[in-house]
Design an enzyme around this catalytic site. Structure first.
Site, PDB file in Angstrom:
ATOM      1  N   LEU A   1       0.490   3.637  -2.113  1.00  0.00           N
ATOM      2  CA  LEU A   1       0.894   3.481  -3.516  1.00  0.00           C
ATOM      3  C   LEU A   1       1.441   4.782  -4.104  1.00  0.00           C
ATOM      4  O   LEU A   1       0.970   5.868  -3.797  1.00  0.00           O
ATOM      5  CB  LEU A   1      -0.304   3.008  -4.341  1.00  0.00           C
ATOM      6  CG  LEU A   1      -0.937   1.688  -3.871  1.00  0.00           C
ATOM      7  CD1 LEU A   1      -2.113   1.326  -4.782  1.00  0.00           C
ATOM      8  CD2 LEU A   1       0.072   0.547  -3.831  1.00  0.00           C
ATOM      9  N   HIS A   2       2.457   4.634  -4.950  1.00  0.00           N
ATOM     10  CA  HIS A   2       3.039   5.764  -5.669  1.00  0.00           C
ATOM     11  C   HIS A   2       3.189   5.355  -7.129  1.00  0.00           C
ATOM     12  O   HIS A   2       2.818   4.235  -7.514  1.00  0.00           O
ATOM     13  CB  HIS A   2       4.374   6.171  -5.032  1.00  0.00           C
ATOM     14  CG  HIS A   2       5.316   5.021  -4.819  1.00  0.00           C
ATOM     15  ND1 HIS A   2       5.897   4.327  -5.854  1.00  0.00           N
ATOM     16  CD2 HIS A   2       5.746   4.420  -3.682  1.00  0.00           C
ATOM     17  CE1 HIS A   2       6.673   3.387  -5.377  1.00  0.00           C
ATOM     18  NE2 HIS A   2       6.587   3.396  -4.051  1.00  0.00           N
TER      19      HIS A   2
ATOM     20  N   HIS B   1       4.443   1.837  -8.008  1.00  0.00           N
ATOM     21  CA  HIS B   1       3.448   0.757  -7.960  1.00  0.00           C
ATOM     22  C   HIS B   1       2.523   0.827  -9.173  1.00  0.00           C
ATOM     23  O   HIS B   1       2.153  -0.192  -9.748  1.00  0.00           O
ATOM     24  CB  HIS B   1       2.572   0.876  -6.707  1.00  0.00           C
ATOM     25  CG  HIS B   1       3.306   0.720  -5.414  1.00  0.00           C
ATOM     26  ND1 HIS B   1       3.441   1.753  -4.518  1.00  0.00           N
ATOM     27  CD2 HIS B   1       3.926  -0.341  -4.858  1.00  0.00           C
ATOM     28  CE1 HIS B   1       4.112   1.332  -3.460  1.00  0.00           C
ATOM     29  NE2 HIS B   1       4.421   0.069  -3.640  1.00  0.00           N
TER      30      HIS B   1
ATOM     31  N   MET C   1      11.464   6.073  -6.177  1.00  0.00           N
ATOM     32  CA  MET C   1      10.176   6.205  -5.483  1.00  0.00           C
ATOM     33  C   MET C   1      10.028   5.086  -4.458  1.00  0.00           C
ATOM     34  O   MET C   1      10.378   3.934  -4.723  1.00  0.00           O
ATOM     35  CB  MET C   1       9.031   6.155  -6.486  1.00  0.00           C
ATOM     36  CG  MET C   1       8.994   7.410  -7.307  1.00  0.00           C
ATOM     37  SD  MET C   1       7.442   7.553  -8.214  1.00  0.00           S
ATOM     38  CE  MET C   1       7.812   9.016  -9.159  1.00  0.00           C
ATOM     39  N   SER C   2       9.517   5.455  -3.299  1.00  0.00           N
ATOM     40  CA  SER C   2       9.342   4.492  -2.208  1.00  0.00           C
ATOM     41  C   SER C   2       8.247   5.011  -1.290  1.00  0.00           C
ATOM     42  O   SER C   2       8.139   6.231  -1.081  1.00  0.00           O
ATOM     43  CB  SER C   2      10.649   4.378  -1.412  1.00  0.00           C
ATOM     44  OG  SER C   2      10.406   3.780  -0.158  1.00  0.00           O
ATOM     45  N   SER C   3       7.476   4.094  -0.730  1.00  0.00           N
ATOM     46  CA  SER C   3       6.415   4.515   0.205  1.00  0.00           C
ATOM     47  C   SER C   3       7.020   5.223   1.413  1.00  0.00           C
ATOM     48  O   SER C   3       6.364   6.041   2.055  1.00  0.00           O
ATOM     49  CB  SER C   3       5.618   3.297   0.676  1.00  0.00           C
ATOM     50  OG  SER C   3       5.089   2.629  -0.440  1.00  0.00           O
ATOM     51  N   ARG C   4       8.271   4.890   1.737  1.00  0.00           N
ATOM     52  CA  ARG C   4       8.895   5.496   2.923  1.00  0.00           C
ATOM     53  C   ARG C   4       9.309   6.949   2.686  1.00  0.00           C
ATOM     54  O   ARG C   4       9.585   7.669   3.645  1.00  0.00           O
ATOM     55  CB  ARG C   4      10.118   4.677   3.344  1.00  0.00           C
ATOM     56  CG  ARG C   4       9.760   3.336   3.977  1.00  0.00           C
ATOM     57  CD  ARG C   4      10.989   2.646   4.526  1.00  0.00           C
ATOM     58  NE  ARG C   4      10.642   1.448   5.290  1.00  0.00           N
ATOM     59  CZ  ARG C   4      10.421   0.261   4.763  1.00  0.00           C
ATOM     60  NH1 ARG C   4      10.495   0.098   3.455  1.00  0.00           N
ATOM     61  NH2 ARG C   4      10.122  -0.779   5.526  1.00  0.00           N
TER      62      ARG C   4
ATOM     63  N   GLY D   1       0.814  -1.216   0.000  1.00  0.00           N
ATOM     64  CA  GLY D   1       0.000   0.000   0.000  1.00  0.00           C
ATOM     65  C   GLY D   1       0.843   1.260   0.000  1.00  0.00           C
ATOM     66  O   GLY D   1       2.034   1.224  -0.337  1.00  0.00           O
TER      67      GLY D   1
END
Ligand code: PAF
Length: 279
Positions: A34-35, A38, A185-188, A32
């Site tokens: 999401l960026h 994803h 890109m990363s959710s973090r 989840g």
């Protein structure tokens, strides 16, 4: 309309119907938040499959740090809106009790490729990944699964897993999606402060400089040492690893006879960033 399914049984029925009609099912496993990275996987899945499932499950078994699990960003409503806009057929978002019901007692361990780097710095992480991915493949019955190359070591672990266990899911690695300044890109990334966000692209920049130096004939140890110092000087708190590795076996590489990859993990404030590039 993207249908949200939370139980493995309902998902099985849905997929069985699709398969009776001859559809090829693609899955994009995610946690989840999401960026665009994803979403690029979901679009590739849409191109290569008739039906697309995106899974969202923040898998407690792969977090070695309870704080990281607690702070992992979650926004299912926003994620669902993005998936709808991209024409994803099903969002499979099971709760922890659906994935790990009472009495759950199994674990999938992949040795070798899972041991260095992320495996060494995050003990148990890849057991958690391998276990949940095996379960997600079983639950979705997908013919193809799409993974981002940003998690290069994870892709190698999953490739090994499906080969070793005869899992009939083909793994499709997809290129890392980057911000304009090179940050993967990363959710973090949403957890970076503005000041940290300004420093973050130094990781990729210095990795590129090291890769260019190695290609130009500089000894890997010297190039990696210089990059490590430059990353710290830019403002990172620590560099956990910055390694030149065989792209497939992930053994340490000392020359460029075979495809090699530069892989790194570094801490910026409270956030741990990873990245990798081809050399
Ligand atoms: O890459 C991730 O987001 C996770 O490791 C995965 C593959 C969804 C398994 O939980």
């Amino acid at each position: 309309m993207t249908e949200v399914i939370r139980s493995a049984e309902a998902l099985r029925e849905k997929v069985a119907g699709w398969k009776r009609a001859g559809a090829l099912v693609g899955v994009v496993p995610t946690m989840g938040a999401l960026h665009d990275g994803h979403l690029s996987l979901a679009r590739e899945a849409r191109k290569q499959s008739d039906r697309v499932i995106v899974t969202i499950f923040v898998n407690p078994m792969q977090f070695n740090n309870p704080e990281d699990l607690k702070k992992y960003p979650r926004d299912e409503a926003h994620d669902l809106a993005l998936l709808e806009a991209d024409g994803v057929d099903v969002l499979f978002a099971p709760g922890p009790e659906e994935v790990y019901p009472d009495g759950f007692a199994s674990k999938v361990t992949v040795s070798g490729v899972s041991e260095p780097m992320e495996g060494a710095f995050r003990p148990g992480h890849f057991d958690g990944v391998a276990t949940v991915v095996t379960k997600l493949f079983g639950m979705t019955q997908a013919g193809r699964a799409f993974f981002g190359e940003k998690d290069w070591q994870q892709v190698q672990v999953v490739q090994r897993l499906v080969r070793d266990l005869n899992i009939p899911t083909r793994i499709i690695p997809c290129p890392t999606i980057r911000e304009d300044d090179g940050l993967a890109m990363s959710s973090r990334n949403v957890r970076l402060t503005a000041a940290e966000r300004a420093v973050a692209p130094a990781l990729h920049r210095e990795m590129q400089a090291a890769a260019a130096a190695i290609r130009g004939g500089t000894a890997p140890d010297a190039a990696l040492g210089a990059a490590r110092e430059a990353i710290l000087a830019a403002g990172f708190a620590s560099v956990e690893y910055l390694d030149l590795r065989d792209a497939e076996t992930l053994q340490t590489a000392t020359s460029l006879d075979r495809p090699a990859r530069l892989l790194a993990a570094a801490a910026l404030g409270e956030v741990r960033l990873i990245d990798n590039i081809a050399v």
